[in-house]
Design a protein around this motif. Structure first.
Motif, short mmCIF file in Angstrom:
data_model
loop_
_atom_site.label_atom_id
_atom_site.label_comp_id
_atom_site.label_asym_id
_atom_site.label_seq_id
_atom_site.Cartn_x
_atom_site.Cartn_y
_atom_site.Cartn_z
N ASN A 193 -0.52 7.75 2.12
CA ASN A 193 -1.12 8.84 1.38
C ASN A 193 -0.67 10.24 1.83
O ASN A 193 -0.86 11.22 1.12
N CYS A 236 -6.02 -3.81 1.64
CA CYS A 236 -4.78 -3.32 1.07
C CYS A 236 -4.90 -3.13 -0.44
O CYS A 236 -4.46 -2.11 -1.00
N GLU A 237 -5.48 -4.10 -1.11
CA GLU A 237 -5.60 -4.01 -2.56
C GLU A 237 -6.47 -2.83 -2.97
O GLU A 237 -6.16 -2.12 -3.94
N VAL A 244 -7.07 0.03 -1.19
CA VAL A 244 -6.36 1.27 -0.89
C VAL A 244 -5.24 1.52 -1.91
O VAL A 244 -5.03 2.65 -2.36
N SER A 245 -4.55 0.46 -2.28
CA SER A 245 -3.47 0.60 -3.26
C SER A 245 -4.01 1.03 -4.62
O SER A 245 -3.46 1.93 -5.27
N VAL A 284 0.84 -1.19 0.00
CA VAL A 284 0.00 0.00 0.00
C VAL A 284 0.88 1.25 0.00
O VAL A 284 2.08 1.19 0.26
N VAL A 329 4.87 -1.20 2.75
CA VAL A 329 4.50 0.17 2.41
C VAL A 329 5.56 0.64 1.42
O VAL A 329 6.61 1.17 1.80
N SER A 351 -5.03 4.69 -4.50
CA SER A 351 -3.85 5.56 -4.51
C SER A 351 -3.27 5.69 -5.92
O SER A 351 -2.94 6.79 -6.38
N MET A 372 -3.91 -0.08 8.89
CA MET A 372 -4.58 -0.89 7.88
C MET A 372 -5.38 -2.01 8.51
O MET A 372 -6.47 -2.36 8.02
#
Length: 283
Positions: free
Chosen positions: A21, A269-270, A272-273, A18, A48, A276, A254
């Motif tokens: 941000n 995680c997927e 949020v990634s 991830v 990260v 982003s 997370m």
């Protein structure tokens, strides 16, 4: 528990990488301040793998514009922080720069290819009294216009000013990509923001024991609108509150995001990634 100046231990690595941000890696903190290189390496070890570094005064904006060229894992954002704007406007800033000159420099730095964010900007009624509100609103509106001009995401700082922040966004029209950094509103505000297509970025505050309202806000936010951040070196997640913060502690936050939204950590995680990447483009 850790002592105030002691760095927390590294958490278990995330199942999927991830991005942090929002962070401020130029701040030296802790009993033994860690270099930017160390912080980025520590973060990569736990999944990260990239960060958005925010420069929100003239000195940190200049540093950010240089750092993003040096570190491939780092993209940047620049702005005049709402608590800086009144001093510039009154001709009382330590830099000696007028508001007009300071904003002109921010606007020039914002045109850098690896500067992908306009922010953090917004309103802060906690540290600045009513006498500074007009200058903050002016600065906020100028940053909104700059984000639209450059088609870059806007990151908002909103402290004790929820209603006025929304009013300015609705009056001027929010940029297509608008992010509430360190979201601090309630569930009602979260629904309003999601309905308008805004993104909500959650920091370590969502893990604090007494942050029931913030977790309620997260619970009603579509996962596709959720981002994660440290705001490092501030807002270290529970149980390390008060210790130095750094992107390597993102896994702690997370896990709370996954728990509150009712999905697996890998799914969180997927999501949020992907969000982003869609906002900021390739690192």
């Amino acid at each position: 528990m850790t002592r105030k100046g002691e760095w927390p231990p590294a958490p278990e690595a995330l199942p999927s990488p991830v991005a942090d941000n929002h962070c401020h890696l130029e701040w030296p903190v802790g009993d033994e301040p860690r270099s930017v290189e160390r912080q980025l390496a520590d973060a990569a070890q736990v999944g990260v793998d990239r960060v958005v570094q925010i420069g929100c005064d003239i000195a940190s904006a200049r540093w950010t514009a240089s750092a993003v060229e040096e570190y491939p894992a780092m993209l940047g954002g620049v702005a005049i922080h709402p608590n800086e704007a009144p001093a510039h406007s009154a001709g009382e800033h330590a830099t000696g720069l007028s508001y007009e000159d300071a904003f002109a420099e921010i606007a020039a730095l914002a045109r850098g290819e690896r500067i992908r964010v306009i922010g953090e900007t917004g309103l802060d009624y906690f540290r600045t009294g009513p006498e500074g509100h007009e200058a903050q609103v002016r600065s906020f509106r100028d940053h909104i216009a700059l984000a639209k001009e450059l088609n870059k995401p806007l990151q908002i700082h909103d402290r004790d000013a929820h209603g006025d922040v929304i009013d300015v966004l609705e009056r001027d029209g929010a940029p297509e990509m608008t992010v509430f950094h360190c979201f601090s509103g309630d569930a009602g505000m979260a629904r309003l923001c999601a309905d308008r297509g805004y993104y909500l970025s959650f920091a370590g505050t969502v893990t604090f024991k007494n942050s029931h309202g913030l977790r309620a806000a997260l619970s009603v936010t579509p996962l596709s609108r959720v981002l994660v951040e440290t705001d490092a070196p501030f807002l270290t997640p529970h149980p390390y509150r008060g210790a130095p913060n750094s992107p390597y502690l993102i896994p702690v936050t997370m896990q709370t995001i996954a728990d509150v939204t009712g999905v697996t950590l890998e799914t969180a995680c997927e999501s949020v990634s992907d969000t982003s990447n869609s906002l900021y483009g390739p690192w």
